[in-house]
Each structure stands twice: as structure tokens, then as C-alpha cells.
Design a protein around this motif. Structure first.
Motif, short mmCIF file in Angstrom:
data_model
loop_
_atom_site.label_atom_id
_atom_site.label_comp_id
_atom_site.label_asym_id
_atom_site.label_seq_id
_atom_site.Cartn_x
_atom_site.Cartn_y
_atom_site.Cartn_z
N ALA A 60 -22.43 -24.95 -15.04
CA ALA A 60 -21.25 -23.91 -15.37
C ALA A 60 -21.67 -23.07 -16.65
CB ALA A 60 -19.99 -24.64 -15.33
N ASP A 62 -21.99 -19.45 -18.10
CA ASP A 62 -21.90 -18.36 -18.00
C ASP A 62 -20.76 -17.56 -19.14
OD1 ASP A 62 -20.85 -15.30 -16.82
OD2 ASP A 62 -20.91 -16.48 -14.79
N ASP A 64 -18.50 -15.88 -18.77
CA ASP A 64 -16.90 -16.24 -18.39
C ASP A 64 -16.89 -17.79 -17.86
OD1 ASP A 64 -14.15 -16.44 -17.65
OD2 ASP A 64 -14.34 -14.60 -16.19
N GLN A 65 -16.77 -18.54 -19.03
CA GLN A 65 -16.96 -20.02 -18.66
C GLN A 65 -16.05 -20.63 -17.90
OE1 GLN A 65 -19.73 -21.81 -19.61
NE2 GLN A 65 -19.03 -23.51 -18.91
N ASP A 66 -14.84 -20.23 -17.92
CA ASP A 66 -13.60 -20.73 -17.10
C ASP A 66 -13.99 -20.44 -15.58
OD1 ASP A 66 -12.36 -21.82 -19.21
OD2 ASP A 66 -10.97 -20.19 -19.56
N ASN A 67 -14.41 -19.27 -15.22
CA ASN A 67 -14.42 -18.66 -13.88
C ASN A 67 -15.67 -19.53 -13.45
OD1 ASN A 67 -12.35 -17.20 -13.59
ND2 ASN A 67 -13.47 -15.24 -14.18
N ALA A 68 -16.70 -19.58 -14.10
CA ALA A 68 -18.18 -20.22 -13.74
C ALA A 68 -17.76 -21.89 -13.37
CB ALA A 68 -19.13 -20.28 -14.85
N ASP A 70 -14.67 -23.26 -12.62
CA ASP A 70 -13.91 -23.19 -11.32
C ASP A 70 -14.67 -22.83 -10.29
OD1 ASP A 70 -11.55 -23.52 -12.98
OD2 ASP A 70 -11.09 -21.39 -12.72
N ALA A 71 -15.77 -21.95 -10.30
CA ALA A 71 -16.77 -21.77 -8.99
C ALA A 71 -17.42 -22.94 -8.74
CB ALA A 71 -17.25 -20.45 -9.18
N ARG A 74 -15.46 -25.74 -7.31
CA ARG A 74 -15.05 -25.46 -5.87
C ARG A 74 -16.20 -25.55 -4.87
NH1 ARG A 74 -12.64 -21.33 -7.50
NH2 ARG A 74 -14.44 -19.77 -7.20
N ASP A 75 -17.25 -24.97 -5.33
CA ASP A 75 -18.63 -24.98 -4.52
C ASP A 75 -19.03 -26.63 -4.17
OD1 ASP A 75 -18.58 -22.07 -4.30
OD2 ASP A 75 -20.15 -22.10 -5.68
#
Length: 111
Positions: A60, A62, A64-68, A70-71, A74-75
Motif C-alpha cells: 500500500a 501510493d 492516496d495512502q487510504d485508497n491504496a 483499502d484496495a 480488498r484484493d
């Protein structure tokens, strides 16, 4: 030496496997102890399964650390087919950038 004269800690550490986990263990053992560290790898090149990953190393990292995060969470849970421990995956995700930075300090670039 007799059993009484031997130091209580090992003089050598053997790490089996030259993937990312084995490389990290080798580097950390060498950095934090005064024992001799031996890395054993069955393949011609280091990297293990991590080096065979076609999409790179998951982390993670990125802007945009929070979105990275979360992604990645999830993955990882999805790819685990529903058997992944959510708490352990959360730990993996939260420490992934630090692990990449640790390796980068030793000249191992994964980004």
C-alpha cells in the motif's frame, strides 16, 4: 568446549529461502546480531516467488495512502478465497510500505 563454556546464544543463523521474507530475515539478523548469517537458496537467482510476480510486489504505497490500503486489503482478502484472517491482512497492509522502505535501505528497489 564443554557445555558449561558455550555461550547461550547461537553463533550461526541459517535462513532457508531467498525470497523477500528470507532476504528480510537475513538482513535483519545480520543488522541486529553479531552472529554469522548464512542464506540458502535452491534457485540460481534470489527473489523466490516474489521475483516471479508479474504485477510486482503488493504494498500500500501510493500518494492516496487510504485508497491504496483499502484496495490492497480488498484484493488480498478476495484473492485468498475467503479464508484470509482479516486482522492479519490488515497488519500486512499497514506495514507494507515500511517493509518496502526497509529493503530500499539496502539497495533493493521494488517500486
Amino acid at each position: 568446549h564443554t557445555a558449561m563454556s558455550r555461550p547461550n546464544r547461537p553463533r550461526h543463523v541459517v535462513v532457508v529461502g531467498g525470497g523477500l521474507a528470507g532476504l528480510c530475515a537475513t538482513l535483519e539478523a545480520r543488522r541486529t546480531t553479531d552472529v554469522q548469517v548464512v542464506l540458502i537458496e535452491k534457485n540460481e537467482k534470489l527473489g523466490g516467488n516474489s521475483a516471479m510476480a508479474t504485477d510486482g510486489i503488493n504494498a500500500a504505497v501510493d500518494k492516496d495512502q487510504d485508497n491504496a490500503a483499502d484496495a490492497m486489503m480488498r484484493d488480498t482478502l478476495l484473492c485468498g478465497g475467503g479464508i484470509g484472517d482479516e486482522e492479519l491482512v490488515r497488519k500486512l497492509v499497514s506495514e507494507s510500505e515500511e517493509a518496502i522502505e526497509f529493503l530500499a535501505k539496502f539497495g533493493i528497489e521494488l517500486r
